[in-house]
Design a protein around this motif. Sequence first.
Motif, PDB file in Angstrom:
ATOM      1  N   GLY A 103      -9.308  19.318  45.495  1.00  0.00           N
ATOM      2  CA  GLY A 103      -8.403  19.385  44.352  1.00  0.00           C
ATOM      3  C   GLY A 103      -7.632  18.101  44.113  1.00  0.00           C
ATOM      4  N   LEU A 104      -8.198  16.966  44.521  1.00  0.00           N
ATOM      5  CA  LEU A 104      -7.501  15.687  44.385  1.00  0.00           C
ATOM      6  C   LEU A 104      -7.944  14.894  43.164  1.00  0.00           C
ATOM      7  CD1 LEU A 104      -7.592  14.508  48.114  1.00  0.00           C
ATOM      8  CD2 LEU A 104      -5.865  15.890  46.952  1.00  0.00           C
ATOM      9  N   VAL A 105      -8.930  15.406  42.428  1.00  0.00           N
ATOM     10  CA  VAL A 105      -9.398  14.705  41.231  1.00  0.00           C
ATOM     11  C   VAL A 105      -8.513  15.084  40.049  1.00  0.00           C
ATOM     12  CG1 VAL A 105     -11.313  14.398  39.615  1.00  0.00           C
ATOM     13  CG2 VAL A 105     -11.768  14.613  42.069  1.00  0.00           C
ATOM     14  N   LEU A 106      -8.065  14.079  39.310  1.00  0.00           N
ATOM     15  CA  LEU A 106      -7.237  14.294  38.131  1.00  0.00           C
ATOM     16  C   LEU A 106      -8.042  13.934  36.890  1.00  0.00           C
ATOM     17  CD1 LEU A 106      -3.865  12.701  39.316  1.00  0.00           C
ATOM     18  CD2 LEU A 106      -4.632  15.078  39.561  1.00  0.00           C
ATOM     19  N   ASP A 107      -8.178  14.900  35.980  1.00  0.00           N
ATOM     20  CA  ASP A 107      -8.804  14.631  34.693  1.00  0.00           C
ATOM     21  C   ASP A 107      -7.761  14.134  33.704  1.00  0.00           C
ATOM     22  OD1 ASP A 107     -11.485  15.299  35.283  1.00  0.00           O
ATOM     23  OD2 ASP A 107     -11.013  17.422  35.136  1.00  0.00           O
ATOM     24  N   ARG A 108      -8.243  13.517  32.638  1.00  0.00           N
ATOM     25  CA  ARG A 108      -7.316  12.917  31.672  1.00  0.00           C
ATOM     26  C   ARG A 108      -7.476  13.545  30.302  1.00  0.00           C
ATOM     27  NH1 ARG A 108      -6.946   6.563  33.664  1.00  0.00           N
ATOM     28  NH2 ARG A 108      -5.335   7.067  35.167  1.00  0.00           N
ATOM     29  N   ARG A 109      -6.321  13.748  29.648  1.00  0.00           N
ATOM     30  CA  ARG A 109      -6.279  14.311  28.304  1.00  0.00           C
ATOM     31  C   ARG A 109      -5.369  13.492  27.422  1.00  0.00           C
ATOM     32  NH1 ARG A 109      -7.171  19.504  26.916  1.00  0.00           N
ATOM     33  NH2 ARG A 109      -7.345  18.443  24.939  1.00  0.00           N
ATOM     34  N   ARG A 110      -5.708  13.464  26.136  1.00  0.00           N
ATOM     35  CA  ARG A 110      -4.769  12.946  25.134  1.00  0.00           C
ATOM     36  C   ARG A 110      -3.955  14.131  24.637  1.00  0.00           C
ATOM     37  NH1 ARG A 110      -9.574  10.390  23.965  1.00  0.00           N
ATOM     38  NH2 ARG A 110      -9.557   8.103  24.074  1.00  0.00           N
ATOM     39  N   LEU A 111      -2.670  14.130  24.930  1.00  0.00           N
ATOM     40  CA  LEU A 111      -1.784  15.213  24.533  1.00  0.00           C
ATOM     41  C   LEU A 111      -0.595  14.644  23.775  1.00  0.00           C
ATOM     42  CD1 LEU A 111      -1.793  17.326  27.836  1.00  0.00           C
ATOM     43  CD2 LEU A 111      -3.202  17.674  25.802  1.00  0.00           C
ATOM     44  N   VAL A 112      -0.005  15.475  22.933  1.00  0.00           N
ATOM     45  CA  VAL A 112       1.118  15.070  22.092  1.00  0.00           C
ATOM     46  C   VAL A 112       2.409  15.659  22.649  1.00  0.00           C
ATOM     47  CG1 VAL A 112       2.112  15.142  19.768  1.00  0.00           C
ATOM     48  CG2 VAL A 112      -0.370  14.924  20.066  1.00  0.00           C
ATOM     49  N   GLU A 113       3.433  14.829  22.751  1.00  0.00           N
ATOM     50  CA  GLU A 113       4.734  15.312  23.206  1.00  0.00           C
ATOM     51  C   GLU A 113       5.394  16.144  22.107  1.00  0.00           C
ATOM     52  OE1 GLU A 113       6.692  11.652  23.963  1.00  0.00           O
ATOM     53  OE2 GLU A 113       5.738  11.342  25.913  1.00  0.00           O
ATOM     54  N   VAL A 114       5.862  17.316  22.479  1.00  0.00           N
ATOM     55  CA  VAL A 114       6.552  18.199  21.540  1.00  0.00           C
ATOM     56  C   VAL A 114       7.836  18.691  22.204  1.00  0.00           C
ATOM     57  CG1 VAL A 114       6.457  20.324  20.187  1.00  0.00           C
ATOM     58  CG2 VAL A 114       4.381  18.939  20.494  1.00  0.00           C
ATOM     59  N   ALA A 115       8.933  18.648  21.468  1.00  0.00           N
ATOM     60  CA  ALA A 115      10.211  19.133  21.978  1.00  0.00           C
ATOM     61  C   ALA A 115      10.750  20.222  21.048  1.00  0.00           C
ATOM     62  CB  ALA A 115      11.213  17.994  22.101  1.00  0.00           C
ATOM     63  N   GLY A 173       6.362  14.280  18.940  1.00  0.00           N
ATOM     64  CA  GLY A 173       6.572  12.948  19.483  1.00  0.00           C
ATOM     65  C   GLY A 173       5.288  12.147  19.570  1.00  0.00           C
ATOM     66  N   ALA A 174       5.226  11.287  20.542  1.00  0.00           N
ATOM     67  CA  ALA A 174       4.090  10.373  20.692  1.00  0.00           C
ATOM     68  C   ALA A 174       2.936  11.052  21.413  1.00  0.00           C
ATOM     69  CB  ALA A 174       4.527   9.134  21.470  1.00  0.00           C
ATOM     70  N   GLN A 175       1.750  10.491  21.180  1.00  0.00           N
ATOM     71  CA  GLN A 175       0.582  10.925  21.936  1.00  0.00           C
ATOM     72  C   GLN A 175       0.479  10.073  23.204  1.00  0.00           C
ATOM     73  OE1 GLN A 175      -3.981  10.200  21.140  1.00  0.00           O
ATOM     74  NE2 GLN A 175      -3.325  11.946  19.899  1.00  0.00           N
TER      75      GLN A 175
END
Length: 229
Positions: free
Chosen positions: A138-150, A216-218
Amino acid sequence: MSSIPTPDADLPSTLGRVVEHELVVKRSRFLAHLAPVRTQDEADDVVARVRKRHWDARHHCVAVVLGTHADTRRSTDDGEPSGTAGVPMLEVLRHRRTTDVVAVVTRWFGGVLLGAGGLVRAYSGAVAAALDDADRGGLVLDRRRLVEVALDVPHADAGRVEHLLRDWATHHDAVVEDTLYAATARLRLLVPPAALDSLGADVGAVGAGTLRPEIGAQRVVDVRRSRTP
């Protein structure tokens, strides 16, 4: 976090922490040390530490991949025949779509010559086995483009709304971040771009039109890879 998003297809993965794996081939020991890094200087520091720790080894061969799209690559054979160590290690990282990582394979010579093919198999195999260990652990980290929302919510409603957002995030590949408490409770999420409209509609329904998400920002986010039961 309330869910584990699926990775973006064009983004490579990385590691959450150091992983090691040792192979023994005809009495030669090959110790693969893989570490997450963000810069070449960090990679150089890892190599220096490995060299100091295993000062008695004959070779410390290196492969480094850096950048969001794995566009910076370097390797060294450290005295092994050219092309038998660093490049095969680099090819494993490339094939496994791994970035922001340095791989150091330390070799203690066992007295038996392995030949060019044997060296390629040993060095690449040590790195591949370390990546397999990382995936199983469980040490592999995948990457996503996500948008900050508040979302600013009165304190009295924060618990109820946060519970609803966590449930929403589970079904929309979103991530709930820690809530910030000031004059109001500021609930924060990381949301896939395609789910923003759905979030706005669902939050509007929950708050009867009084709650408005602040977009917010991506950013590119590392998230732990989900495990298949």
